[in-house]
Motif scaffolding. Structure first.
Motif, mmCIF file in Angstrom:
data_model
loop_
_atom_site.group_PDB
_atom_site.id
_atom_site.type_symbol
_atom_site.label_atom_id
_atom_site.label_comp_id
_atom_site.label_asym_id
_atom_site.label_seq_id
_atom_site.Cartn_x
_atom_site.Cartn_y
_atom_site.Cartn_z
ATOM 1 N N PHE A 91 36.153 4.807 -2.003
ATOM 2 C CA PHE A 91 35.533 3.563 -1.551
ATOM 3 C C PHE A 91 36.216 3.061 -0.286
ATOM 4 O O PHE A 91 35.557 2.608 0.664
ATOM 5 N N SER A 92 37.544 3.152 -0.241
ATOM 6 C CA SER A 92 38.289 2.708 0.940
ATOM 7 C C SER A 92 37.905 3.536 2.158
ATOM 8 O O SER A 92 37.736 2.995 3.261
ATOM 9 N N ALA A 93 37.744 4.838 1.976
ATOM 10 C CA ALA A 93 37.355 5.707 3.096
ATOM 11 C C ALA A 93 35.959 5.357 3.583
ATOM 12 O O ALA A 93 35.697 5.364 4.793
ATOM 13 N N PHE A 94 35.047 5.048 2.644
ATOM 14 C CA PHE A 94 33.705 4.602 3.031
ATOM 15 C C PHE A 94 33.787 3.308 3.850
ATOM 16 O O PHE A 94 33.148 3.182 4.906
ATOM 17 N N GLU A 95 34.570 2.362 3.373
ATOM 18 C CA GLU A 95 34.693 1.063 4.058
ATOM 19 C C GLU A 95 35.200 1.214 5.483
ATOM 20 O O GLU A 95 34.804 0.449 6.368
ATOM 21 N N ASN A 96 36.061 2.190 5.710
ATOM 22 C CA ASN A 96 36.684 2.360 7.027
ATOM 23 C C ASN A 96 36.058 3.476 7.860
ATOM 24 O O ASN A 96 36.575 3.831 8.915
ATOM 25 N N SER A 97 34.942 4.014 7.398
ATOM 26 C CA SER A 97 34.341 5.161 8.095
ATOM 27 C C SER A 97 33.533 4.730 9.311
ATOM 28 O O SER A 97 32.982 3.628 9.372
ATOM 29 N N GLN A 98 33.454 5.642 10.236
ATOM 30 C CA GLN A 98 32.601 5.424 11.410
ATOM 31 C C GLN A 98 31.146 5.358 10.983
ATOM 32 O O GLN A 98 30.359 4.596 11.546
ATOM 33 N N TRP A 99 30.790 6.133 9.960
ATOM 34 C CA TRP A 99 29.397 6.153 9.504
ATOM 35 C C TRP A 99 28.966 4.779 9.015
ATOM 36 O O TRP A 99 27.858 4.324 9.326
#
Length: 358
Positions: free
Chosen positions: A41-49
């Protein structure tokens, strides 16, 4: 399906375009995104996408993240026999779920009847081409073997081919009898392993019908209608009058099409298998099935093009009538979702299995 996307996918900016491709599935309601761990979830929140998504898209994704009532695939950068690379996942998810039946021309009307009465959303899925019927070519598994041989040859597919199949197989049991025990319990004839061994070995989900074949699920209301509407000398009326005197178990395993005949000739009663003779010795009221009744019903239902035309009667039956034909059958637990311990009747079971795989 539930598409669980791991952090390494979001951390690689090169995946943005492929994530957007998956987003089309999510927005259409065909599949759902799920993030299994806090790191994901953290990676999603901080993703360029994520920065390319609208607020409504982000809210939509987050609403669906807690729903986990479907079969899951895991999308990851790491090669694994149980996890999919993102392009591999897209190709897998793009497939409709194939419902493989023994005869594409005659069987779907029965399955559609189950859909319509017990899970109408599957009719919608079929109309959107998320689900389709596939001809199984009788009781053999040649269609599945052919799909494994001919599909998934692109270099994007790196696993054993059977892992990419999105199928649910439905087969007739072809059972000719059951045994009614002295305590009124039922013993069912064990099926030959050839009917399911290949599917089991390939871990392909399947369901084998409890009754002999689809015609045995036709509700009594259809036969009662023959009594009301058939011409005086119509043999369907004679057949129906006797058939309605059968008990539920006799109706389950009687050959509706051929009766007690072989190649158009009525068999001598004493030549029938002993278990078949026993099952059809008496009617539900305890009276003997006499020779006249045996002869009248022994050639099967006199219905032209029975496999096609008689099957069309499923279009006019309702849920209540269908449930009456299976109320004596054992309840079933899910074979595709080990976490689901609920017991369901056969029709609800089929619906539940397909919805989970879809």
């Amino acid at each position: 399906m539930i598409v669980s996307i791991k952090a390494d996918i979001f951390n690689n900016d090169k995946n943005s375009s492929d994530l957007s491709d998956l987003m089309h599935f999510f927005k259409k309601g065909r599949h759902r995104m799920n993030l299994r761990k806090i790191d994901d979830f953290s990676a999603f929140e901080n993703s360029q996408w994520k920065q390319t998504l609208s607020r409504s898209d982000i809210d939509f994704l987050k609403e669906g993240m807690t729903i986990v009532d479907k079969k899951e695939i895991i999308v990851s950068e790491s090669p694994s026999d149980s996890e999919f690379r993102i392009k591999e996942a897209y190709c897998y998810l793009q497939q409709p779920l194939s419902i493989v039946v023994e005869n594409y021309e005659y069987e779907p009307v029965f399955i559609n009847c189950i859909f319509r009465n017990f899970g109408n959303e599957l009719i919608t899925a079929k109309d959107r081409h998320w689900l389709k019927f596939e001809n199984g070519g009788g009781a053999s598994d040649n269609t599945i073997k052919g799909m494994i041989k001919e599909l998934f040859n692109d270099t994007v597919f790196t696993k054993s081919k059977e892992k990419y199949l999105r199928c649910y197989i439905i087969k007739d049991s072809d059972r000719e009898y059951c045994t009614i025990n002295q305590d009124d319990t039922i013993s069912i004839k064990k099926l030959p392993e050839a009917k399911f061994r290949f599917l089991k070995d390939m871990q392909i989900p399947y369901h084998i019908l409890y009754k002999r074949e689809k015609e045995n699920y036709m509700p009594d209301s259809v036969y009662n209608n023959f009594l009301q509407t058939a011409n005086k000398n119509d043999k369907k009326k004679e057949f129906s009058r006797i058939y309605l005197e059968f008990n539920a178990h006799q109706k389950d395993f009687f050959d509706i099409e051929k009766g007690f005949s072989h190649k158009g000739r009525l068999k001598n009663r004493k030549s029938l298998q002993a278990d078949v003779q026993t099952l059809f010795e008496k009617l539900k009221d305890g009276k003997d099935l006499n020779d006249r009744q045996y002869t009248l019903i022994g050639s099967g239902l006199p219905f032209p093009n029975l496999k096609s035309d008689f099957s069309e009667k499923f279009n006019a039956v309702n849920r209540n009538d269908l449930e009456k034909r299976i109320e004596h059958q054992p309840l079933l637990r899910s074979e595709v979702n080990p976490a689901d311990q609920n017991e369901r009747n056969e029709f609800e079971h089929i619906i539940n299995e397909i919805k989970y795989l879809l």
